[in-house]
Write a protein that holds these residues in place. Structure first.
Motif, PDB file in Angstrom:
ATOM      1  N   GLU A 127      46.697  63.868  58.017  1.00  0.00           N
ATOM      2  CA  GLU A 127      46.475  65.306  58.181  1.00  0.00           C
ATOM      3  C   GLU A 127      44.993  65.673  58.019  1.00  0.00           C
ATOM      4  O   GLU A 127      44.430  66.421  58.822  1.00  0.00           O
ATOM      5  CB  GLU A 127      47.311  66.085  57.182  1.00  0.00           C
ATOM      6  CG  GLU A 127      48.771  66.240  57.558  1.00  0.00           C
ATOM      7  CD  GLU A 127      49.453  67.298  56.724  1.00  0.00           C
ATOM      8  OE1 GLU A 127      49.300  68.495  57.030  1.00  0.00           O
ATOM      9  OE2 GLU A 127      50.136  66.929  55.753  1.00  0.00           O
ATOM     10  N   LYS A 128      44.379  65.147  56.981  1.00  0.00           N
ATOM     11  CA  LYS A 128      43.010  65.523  56.666  1.00  0.00           C
ATOM     12  C   LYS A 128      42.024  64.990  57.686  1.00  0.00           C
ATOM     13  O   LYS A 128      41.061  65.677  58.073  1.00  0.00           O
ATOM     14  CB  LYS A 128      42.638  65.006  55.273  1.00  0.00           C
ATOM     15  CG  LYS A 128      41.213  65.349  54.836  1.00  0.00           C
ATOM     16  CD  LYS A 128      40.934  64.837  53.433  1.00  0.00           C
ATOM     17  CE  LYS A 128      39.498  65.156  53.005  1.00  0.00           C
ATOM     18  NZ  LYS A 128      39.214  64.640  51.634  1.00  0.00           N
ATOM     19  N   ASN A 129      42.245  63.763  58.157  1.00  0.00           N
ATOM     20  CA  ASN A 129      41.271  63.115  59.031  1.00  0.00           C
ATOM     21  C   ASN A 129      41.649  63.142  60.507  1.00  0.00           C
ATOM     22  O   ASN A 129      40.881  62.674  61.348  1.00  0.00           O
ATOM     23  CB  ASN A 129      41.077  61.662  58.584  1.00  0.00           C
ATOM     24  CG  ASN A 129      40.497  61.560  57.183  1.00  0.00           C
ATOM     25  OD1 ASN A 129      39.298  61.687  56.998  1.00  0.00           O
ATOM     26  ND2 ASN A 129      41.361  61.331  56.187  1.00  0.00           N
ATOM     27  N   GLN A 130      42.831  63.670  60.813  1.00  0.00           N
ATOM     28  CA  GLN A 130      43.278  63.803  62.205  1.00  0.00           C
ATOM     29  C   GLN A 130      43.224  62.472  62.949  1.00  0.00           C
ATOM     30  O   GLN A 130      42.682  62.380  64.060  1.00  0.00           O
ATOM     31  CB  GLN A 130      42.444  64.868  62.916  1.00  0.00           C
ATOM     32  CG  GLN A 130      42.619  66.280  62.370  1.00  0.00           C
ATOM     33  CD  GLN A 130      44.034  66.805  62.585  1.00  0.00           C
ATOM     34  OE1 GLN A 130      44.488  66.981  63.698  1.00  0.00           O
ATOM     35  NE2 GLN A 130      44.735  67.064  61.484  1.00  0.00           N
TER      36      GLN A 130
ATOM     37  N   ASN B 186      52.812  59.466  50.509  1.00  0.00           N
ATOM     38  CA  ASN B 186      52.189  60.791  50.502  1.00  0.00           C
ATOM     39  C   ASN B 186      50.684  60.697  50.712  1.00  0.00           C
ATOM     40  O   ASN B 186      50.085  61.547  51.392  1.00  0.00           O
ATOM     41  CB  ASN B 186      52.489  61.515  49.183  1.00  0.00           C
ATOM     42  CG  ASN B 186      53.926  62.017  49.120  1.00  0.00           C
ATOM     43  OD1 ASN B 186      54.431  62.600  50.074  1.00  0.00           O
ATOM     44  ND2 ASN B 186      54.590  61.783  47.998  1.00  0.00           N
TER      45      ASN B 186
ATOM     46  N   GLU C 149      48.740  62.462  53.812  1.00  0.00           N
ATOM     47  CA  GLU C 149      47.591  63.345  53.569  1.00  0.00           C
ATOM     48  C   GLU C 149      46.355  62.860  54.318  1.00  0.00           C
ATOM     49  O   GLU C 149      45.576  63.665  54.836  1.00  0.00           O
ATOM     50  CB  GLU C 149      47.303  63.418  52.068  1.00  0.00           C
ATOM     51  CG  GLU C 149      48.355  64.182  51.275  1.00  0.00           C
ATOM     52  CD  GLU C 149      48.160  64.053  49.775  1.00  0.00           C
ATOM     53  OE1 GLU C 149      47.155  63.425  49.364  1.00  0.00           O
ATOM     54  OE2 GLU C 149      49.007  64.559  49.025  1.00  0.00           O
ATOM     55  N   TYR C 150      46.189  61.539  54.406  1.00  0.00           N
ATOM     56  CA  TYR C 150      45.035  60.984  55.128  1.00  0.00           C
ATOM     57  C   TYR C 150      45.117  61.335  56.615  1.00  0.00           C
ATOM     58  O   TYR C 150      44.109  61.712  57.226  1.00  0.00           O
ATOM     59  CB  TYR C 150      44.986  59.471  54.943  1.00  0.00           C
ATOM     60  CG  TYR C 150      43.724  58.841  55.485  1.00  0.00           C
ATOM     61  CD1 TYR C 150      42.632  58.610  54.664  1.00  0.00           C
ATOM     62  CD2 TYR C 150      43.617  58.493  56.838  1.00  0.00           C
ATOM     63  CE1 TYR C 150      41.466  58.044  55.163  1.00  0.00           C
ATOM     64  CE2 TYR C 150      42.457  57.935  57.341  1.00  0.00           C
ATOM     65  CZ  TYR C 150      41.383  57.718  56.498  1.00  0.00           C
ATOM     66  OH  TYR C 150      40.234  57.174  56.999  1.00  0.00           O
TER      67      TYR C 150
END
Length: 230
Positions: free
Chosen positions: A104-107, A97, A101-102
């Motif tokens: 998604e957040k940092n593209q 997870n 999340e990394y």
């Protein structure tokens, strides 16, 4: 976001049940598929007894072919992310997870779970750590990117990398070579710290006798990958 765990498995009867149980407990937002690489032990039987989601290869393709099958599955079913989790229990699903999340957040296009950033958990043998540092140095020299754990199998890919790997993936000891392929395509690769565990059962595909072949083969493959045209 549709997220898939790819579990390549060859003769993992001692570990596969624990691996799936940990995934079902700690990575509930992920689907999974086990790629049974024509195991000759009870891996297939155990998976079918428990009703696990499994693809049974008709012949042994090796780790590269098994993982690529997983990426083909991910592309066919339109997953947004796919992550390799080895069937030997070394990779901890608790980090999945965080990796998702990394991304998604940092593209970014790919995130590698590195055991060498915080140096916690199982650190591999001294000989293998020397080899890993050599590959890190080689990749840095060829691409300019610092990858502390280029042999890590715990790697999460976004849609661009899924498409790349579904089309073209190294067949033998693929991790360092495939990292170079991603970097050559101008995609972004990052690492986050993870903790890995020592294999509890089964046998590693890289025996002491194969270590010299592994070093030579992977070095040549990285050099060829750096200069070849797509």
């Amino acid at each position: 976001m549709k997220k898939l765990i790819i579990i390549p498995a060859y003769n993992e009867e001692a570990n596969i049940e624990k691996t799936v149980t940990a995934i079902q407990r700690d990575a509930k937002d992920f689907d999974y598929v086990i790629i049974n690489d024509c195991s000759i032990d009870r891996t297939r039987e155990i998976c079918e007894e428990h009703g696990y989601n499994i693809v049974n290869l008709p012949i042994n393709l090796g780790i590269g072919g098994a993982v690529q099958t997983g990426y083909k599955y991910a592309r066919k079913h339109e997953y947004d992310m796919a992550v390799q989790v080895d069937g030997d229990g070394q990779h901890d699903p608790e980090f999945l997870n965080i990796m998702a999340e990394y991304i998604e957040k940092n593209q970014v296009d790919m995130v590698i779970g590195s055991r060498f950033i915080e140096k916690k958990g199982f650190q591999s043998s001294t000989a293998r750590r020397v080899g890993i540092k050599f590959f890190s140095w080689l990749i840095k020299g060829l691409t300019g990117a610092t990858i502390t754990d280029p042999t890590s199998g715990l790697r999460m890919a976004g849609r661009n990398v899924i498409a790349l790997f579904a089309r073209d993936y190294p067949k033998d000891y693929p991790e360092p070579e495939s990292v170079v392929a991603v970097l050559r395509k101008g995609m972004t690769v990052r690492e986050i710290p993870v903790v890995m565990h020592e294999r509890e059962g089964g046998v590693s595909s890289i025996s002491p006798k194969k270590s010299v072949y592994y070093m030579v083969k992977v070095t040549l493959a990285i050099l060829i990958e750096r200069i070849r045209k797509y």
